[in-house]
Design a protein around this motif. Structure first.
Motif, PDB file in Angstrom:
ATOM      1  N   LEU A  28      -3.344   1.028  -3.587  1.00  0.00           N
ATOM      2  CA  LEU A  28      -3.009  -0.355  -3.243  1.00  0.00           C
ATOM      3  C   LEU A  28      -2.510  -1.060  -4.506  1.00  0.00           C
ATOM      4  N   ALA A  33      -6.526  -5.547   3.623  1.00  0.00           N
ATOM      5  CA  ALA A  33      -5.807  -4.344   3.201  1.00  0.00           C
ATOM      6  C   ALA A  33      -6.246  -3.092   3.934  1.00  0.00           C
ATOM      7  N   LYS A  73       0.827  -1.210   0.000  1.00  0.00           N
ATOM      8  CA  LYS A  73       0.000   0.000   0.000  1.00  0.00           C
ATOM      9  C   LYS A  73       0.868   1.270   0.000  1.00  0.00           C
TER      10      LYS A  73
END
Length: 326
Positions: A92, A145, A25
């Motif tokens: 991301l 995430a 990320k």
């Protein structure tokens, strides 16, 4: 001019790409005017704003964020860069390739058996590989995430291995699999495990694309018994074994002391002995004596009643010619 000097353009990219990383990320940075997005082969870039997906970009290349990216974002398509303000967003980067992971049981799995000799079950180890890839970006962001900066293959392997023992026990025990021939059922067992694993791992936005069992490992005592049984099965057919042994000896060359040579010597000795027996029988037949290896028949006298000469059961006395039998 000073204001523009402070507003340095940046490059949004996966700077330290590694094959063992599922996603990385780009965050906590302000995207400036003139910044570019770089997407390399095997990568997808997902723009997120306040934890929500704004856009997914899969085409590789270098793109101007203001002109090529922002117009395609959901809520930021009208964003305008100011003199002192940039756009705070997260990007991301997802590795789109298929990952291959080796697995193995840490400890033996005790599979229940019906044998009284193994009341605690048969301890078995298993080894193989599985493959997976990212399948659902929304689930991936929601479950992982959203709170992680980076996610590695080892993280997935740890989750899989944690439930693997239970799944192996389930599918090995199902429908009474032969404990001593599990490799014959490895494909069926692996398919069952793949389906169960995929149901669990899909919650993370991943999918199991393949699961393979390379081998099963038994305790040393069981392996020795299997080797001995295989050897006895082969030796049971001596004719076939001797032929294979002689062929192996001829292939390797003479002059070596091995099983094939011993078998050939034994067979040659038996053939010579049989030939000698046949020669003796032929000689005895020509001289009128009983053949070797056969019992004498009749009730003839041992001595001639006429002259007393030993006759040993002959029909005529060799001294006086008296008829003794018949």
């Amino acid at each position: 001019m000073g204001l523009f000097g402070k507003q340095l353009a940046n490059v949004v990219e996966w700077e330290e790409y590694r094959d063992d990383i599922i996603f990385w990320k780009w965050t906590n940075r302000e995207i400036k005017k003139g910044s570019r997005l770089i997407i390399r082969p095997g990568q997808d870039a997902i723009f997120m704003y306040n934890g929500v997906i704004e856009g997914i970009f899969k085409e590789e290349g270098s793109f101007d964020i203001e002109s090529d990216i922002i117009p395609f974002l959901s809520t930021l398509k009208g964003f305008k860069f100011g003199f002192n303000s940039g756009m705070r967003a997260e990007v991301l980067f997802v590795n789109t390739k298929e990952f291959t992971v080796k697995w193995g049981t840490k400890n033996p799995i005790s599979i229940p058996t019906q044998s009284a000799a193994t009341p605690g079950g048969m301890p078995i180890r298993a080894f193989g590989t599985f493959t997976f890839k990212v399948d659902d970006y929304v689930a991936l962001i929601d479950k992982i995430a959203g709170v992680k900066q980076i996610y590695k293959v080892d993280d997935v392997k740890e989750r899989v291995v944690a439930v693997l023992d239970q799944l192996l026990m389930k599918w090995i025990s199902k429908e009474g699999k032969d404990m001593f021939n599990l490799q014959a059922n490895a494909y069926e067992i692996a398919n069952g495990i793949k389906e169960d694993l995929d149901m669990q791992i899909c919650k993370l936005g991943l999918t199991i694309t393949d699961f393979m069992i390379s081998s099963f490992s038994y305790p040393e005592e069981i392996q020795k018994m299997q080797t001995k049984a295989a050897s006895q099965s082969m030796v049971g057919d001596m004719n076939k074994y001797s032929q294979m042994a002689m062929a192996d000896s001829l292939e390797k060359g003479g002059g070596r002391s091995n099983i094939a040579g011993d078998m050939m010597s034994m067979q040659m000795g038996m053939a010579i002995g049989q030939q000698m027996m046949n020669n003796m029988n032929q000689a005895n037949t020509a001289s009128g004596m009983p053949q070797a290896g056969t019992a004498q028949t009749g009730n003839g006298p041992k001595f001639c009643p006429e002259c007393g000469t030993p006759v040993n059961g002959a029909k005529f006395c060799p001294n006086c010619g008296k008829k003794l039998i018949g």
